[in-house]
Motif scaffolding. Structure first.
Motif, PDB file in Angstrom:
ATOM      1  N   GLU A 179       0.819  -1.204   0.000  1.00  0.00           N
ATOM      2  CA  GLU A 179       0.000   0.000   0.000  1.00  0.00           C
ATOM      3  C   GLU A 179       0.859   1.263   0.000  1.00  0.00           C
ATOM      4  O   GLU A 179       0.495   2.271  -0.600  1.00  0.00           O
ATOM      5  N   GLN A 193      -0.375  -5.347   2.155  1.00  0.00           N
ATOM      6  CA  GLN A 193      -1.669  -6.031   2.153  1.00  0.00           C
ATOM      7  C   GLN A 193      -1.483  -7.289   1.333  1.00  0.00           C
ATOM      8  O   GLN A 193      -1.364  -7.248   0.114  1.00  0.00           O
ATOM      9  N   ARG A 217       1.383  -6.458   9.405  1.00  0.00           N
ATOM     10  CA  ARG A 217       1.037  -5.747   8.189  1.00  0.00           C
ATOM     11  C   ARG A 217       2.071  -4.670   7.874  1.00  0.00           C
ATOM     12  O   ARG A 217       2.427  -4.450   6.728  1.00  0.00           O
TER      13      ARG A 217
END
Length: 325
Positions: A70, A105, A117
């Motif tokens: 991301e 992600q 994450r």
């Protein structure tokens, strides 16, 4: 690494103008770094933002996994200093640090340690650099040797070396050209020896062609009296070390090859400071994870990614730089 030994060794002679001058080598080196936009700068600070991108990854013998980064941030700095200068040789050091942060992600988090994450990594490197200046068939030759270490926040992880030889073919006010060889004393190197080529031509209207292979190539134009705009591409890498990867107690190396293409604007702020802004597309041909003592070809994980947007801002300090006029 952000400093290239071939670049510094070659420019230590060719940018000073002529082989017939009686200046010592250290004086010629200082003439280079005194340029308004020197290739080698003493202190560098940078911050880079990379937009999101999709990627495909697979472990050796495993299934292909689709994922997305991301965002990807990097911040770091480097210090380049020659502390001994003699007529025919120099001795210096290069110190650097880079912080990398990934926001990932991914459908299979088991590929990353602790299944988190967001991942943050610290990477540092140090080198001791020796350069010797001689002549071959009447032309300048620069021999360089470097002993380097790098590691993570847990300490030094690896030691390796680099040997270079650079032959200056032409060195005039407007044109400088060299050829050479770059050798790696490193078990992780894919290719142990790489040929090098540099070509720089300046034109009276402020245009310049600046080629440093295999590092990159740019077309440059001076503007706004103290500014310079460049269009081109360069090759770089992101490296750091992984602990507890796949539940293993071994130390692994993450190595990502990157091609950064686009525009670069540099502005001499005066008082030895230069501001830099770069932006364009980042292409990642390959990312690999392998044991730190193994070759990259013996990887345990590999990924390829889509191109993404990047923005890099930097500030450098060079006490030898020319003052603004």
């Amino acid at each position: 690494m952000k400093k290239n030994l071939v670049l510094l060794g070659s420019f230590a002679f060719i940018c000073s103008g002529s082989a017939q001058t009686k200046d010592s080598i250290p004086q010629k080196v200082q003439a280079i770094v005194a340029d308004k936009f020197p290739a080698a700068r003493v202190l560098n600070l940078s911050y880079e933002y990379n937009g999101g991108y999709k990627y495909s990854s697979n472990a050796k013998g495993g299934v292909i996994t689709q994922g997305k980064v991301e965002s990807f941030y990097q911040a770091g700095g480097s210090l380049n200093v020659n502390f001994l200068n003699r007529r025919s040789w120099t001795l210096g050091t290069n110190l650097g640090y880079q912080y990398s942060s990934f926001n990932i992600q991914e459908s299979d988090f088991s590929m990353w340690p602790q299944k988190m994450r967001t991942q943050d990594f610290h990477y540092h490197y140090e080198s001791l650099n020796f350069s010797y200046f001689s002549k071959l068939f009447g032309k300048m030759v620069i021999y360089s040797a470097s002993f380097m270490t790098d590691g993570s926040d847990r300490g030094i992880e690896r030691m390796r070396g680099i040997l270079t030889g650079t032959w200056v073919l032409k060195a005039t006010r407007d044109v400088q050209m060299t050829i050479g060889l770059l050798g790696f004393i490193d078990p992780g190197a894919i290719i142990p020896v790489v040929p090098t080529f540099t070509y720089k031509q300046q034109y009276h209207n402020g245009w310049m062609i600046d080629v440093l292979l295999p590092k990159g190539a740019y077309v440059r134009k001076t503007m706004l009296r103290n500014g310079r705009l460049s269009l081109g591409a360069d090759l770089s890498t992101t490296t750091f070390y992984l602990n507890d990867f796949l539940g293993s107690d071994k130390i692994y190396t993450f190595s990502q090859m990157e091609i950064n293409s686009g525009l670069t604007y540099e502005h001499n702020l005066g008082r030895s400071f230069i501001a830099t802004l770069k932006s364009g597309m980042k292409t990642i041909p390959r990312s690999r994870i392998f044991e730190k003592s193994e070759r990259q070809n013996n990887y345990v994980w590999e990924a390829s990614a889509d191109p993404s947007f990047y923005l890099n801002a930097g500030l450098s300090f060079n006490p030898f730089a020319k003052k603004r006029r």
